[in-house]
Design a protein around this motif. Structure first.
Motif, PDB file in Angstrom:
ATOM      1  N   LEU A   1       0.824  -1.209   0.000  1.00 29.08           N
ATOM      2  CA  LEU A   1       0.000   0.000   0.000  1.00 29.08           C
ATOM      3  C   LEU A   1       0.860   1.262   0.000  1.00 29.08           C
ATOM      4  CD1 LEU A   1      -2.876   1.145   0.105  1.00 29.08           C
ATOM      5  CD2 LEU A   1      -2.724   1.037   2.595  1.00 29.08           C
ATOM      6  N   LEU A   2       1.982   1.207   0.694  1.00 28.65           N
ATOM      7  CA  LEU A   2       2.851   2.387   0.836  1.00 28.65           C
ATOM      8  C   LEU A   2       4.021   2.406  -0.141  1.00 28.65           C
ATOM      9  CD1 LEU A   2       2.984   2.415   4.739  1.00 28.65           C
ATOM     10  CD2 LEU A   2       1.687   3.975   3.255  1.00 28.65           C
ATOM     11  N   HIS A   3       4.090   1.457  -1.060  1.00 30.34           N
ATOM     12  CA  HIS A   3       5.295   1.304  -1.880  1.00 30.34           C
ATOM     13  C   HIS A   3       5.676   2.549  -2.666  1.00 30.34           C
ATOM     14  CE1 HIS A   3       2.451   0.395  -5.160  1.00 30.34           C
ATOM     15  NE2 HIS A   3       3.462   0.656  -5.978  1.00 30.34           N
ATOM     16  N   ASP A   4       4.735   3.358  -3.067  1.00 31.12           N
ATOM     17  CA  ASP A   4       5.036   4.560  -3.857  1.00 31.12           C
ATOM     18  C   ASP A   4       4.934   5.852  -3.054  1.00 31.12           C
ATOM     19  OD1 ASP A   4       5.828   3.536  -6.307  1.00 31.12           O
ATOM     20  OD2 ASP A   4       3.824   3.559  -7.168  1.00 31.12           O
TER      21      ASP A   4
ATOM     22  N   LEU B   1       9.712   9.371   9.935  1.00 37.44           N
ATOM     23  CA  LEU B   1       8.483   9.995  10.433  1.00 37.44           C
ATOM     24  C   LEU B   1       7.412   9.002  10.873  1.00 37.44           C
ATOM     25  CD1 LEU B   1       8.062  12.960   7.924  1.00 37.44           C
ATOM     26  CD2 LEU B   1       9.056  12.982  10.212  1.00 37.44           C
ATOM     27  N   PHE B   2       7.480   7.792  10.385  1.00 40.37           N
ATOM     28  CA  PHE B   2       6.448   6.803  10.696  1.00 40.37           C
ATOM     29  C   PHE B   2       7.092   5.498  11.156  1.00 40.37           C
ATOM     30  CE2 PHE B   2       4.773   9.672   7.466  1.00 40.37           C
ATOM     31  CZ  PHE B   2       3.647  10.148   8.114  1.00 40.37           C
ATOM     32  N   SER B   3       8.018   5.604  12.086  1.00 43.74           N
ATOM     33  CA  SER B   3       8.807   4.442  12.494  1.00 43.74           C
ATOM     34  C   SER B   3       7.958   3.326  13.108  1.00 43.74           C
ATOM     35  CB  SER B   3       9.918   4.856  13.456  1.00 43.74           C
ATOM     36  OG  SER B   3       9.367   5.474  14.597  1.00 43.74           O
ATOM     37  N   SER B   4       6.789   3.662  13.639  1.00 46.85           N
ATOM     38  CA  SER B   4       5.958   2.623  14.257  1.00 46.85           C
ATOM     39  C   SER B   4       5.418   1.625  13.233  1.00 46.85           C
ATOM     40  CB  SER B   4       4.794   3.248  15.034  1.00 46.85           C
ATOM     41  OG  SER B   4       3.932   3.940  14.157  1.00 46.85           O
ATOM     42  N   ILE B   5       5.309   2.014  11.972  1.00 47.54           N
ATOM     43  CA  ILE B   5       4.839   1.083  10.936  1.00 47.54           C
ATOM     44  C   ILE B   5       5.959   0.691   9.978  1.00 47.54           C
ATOM     45  CG2 ILE B   5       2.453   1.872  11.029  1.00 47.54           C
ATOM     46  CD1 ILE B   5       3.028   3.395   8.384  1.00 47.54           C
TER      47      ILE B   5
END
Length: 131
Positions: A35-38, A77-81
């Motif tokens: 989902l986050l690849h791009d 910025l989003f180290s939890s995920i």
């Protein structure tokens, strides 16, 4: 285009995980990465992303950085995920399973993608065979 593409890649990746009986914990990470690849395309100017026709060499160099920029964004910025699997997918989704690079090679690859990350790569190229 990128939003719909990311949803389609995530959906196709989920189907591949189900078909291959991937453990839920790993499948969740793989689909999240798909989902986050791009996400690194946030750093690519809209006029380049929406340009019709061939990109200039300079524009193409900007687009190629989306994998590295996306991994750095998630990591900082989003180290939890930003698990290793998610980061590897974002960083390496333009890499073939045999470790040869497709159109957007990474200059700073984090790791060789584990086989789990190849599920996303296969779905990515099954959906859109170019950058």
């Amino acid at each position: 285009l990128t939003y719909t593409h990311s949803l389609n890649v995530a959906y196709m990746t989920a189907q591949i995980c189900i078909a291959n009986k991937i453990q839920k914990k790993n499948a969740t990470q793989i689909v999240r990465g798909a989902l986050l690849h791009d996400i690194g395309k946030l750093f690519v100017p809209t006029d380049i992303l929406t340009k019709e026709g061939t990109l200039t060499d300079a524009e193409y160099e900007i687009v190629k950085q989306h994998t590295t920029n996306g991994a750095m964004l998630l990591e900082h910025l989003f180290s939890s995920i930003a698990t290793d699997i998610v980061l590897d997918i974002v960083q390496n989704h333009h890499e073939k399973p045999d470790h040869a690079y497709r159109r957007c090679p990474s200059n700073t690859a984090r790791h060789r993608p584990p086989h789990l990350c190849n599920f996303c790569s296969g779905a990515h190229y099954g959906h859109l065979p170019h950058c």
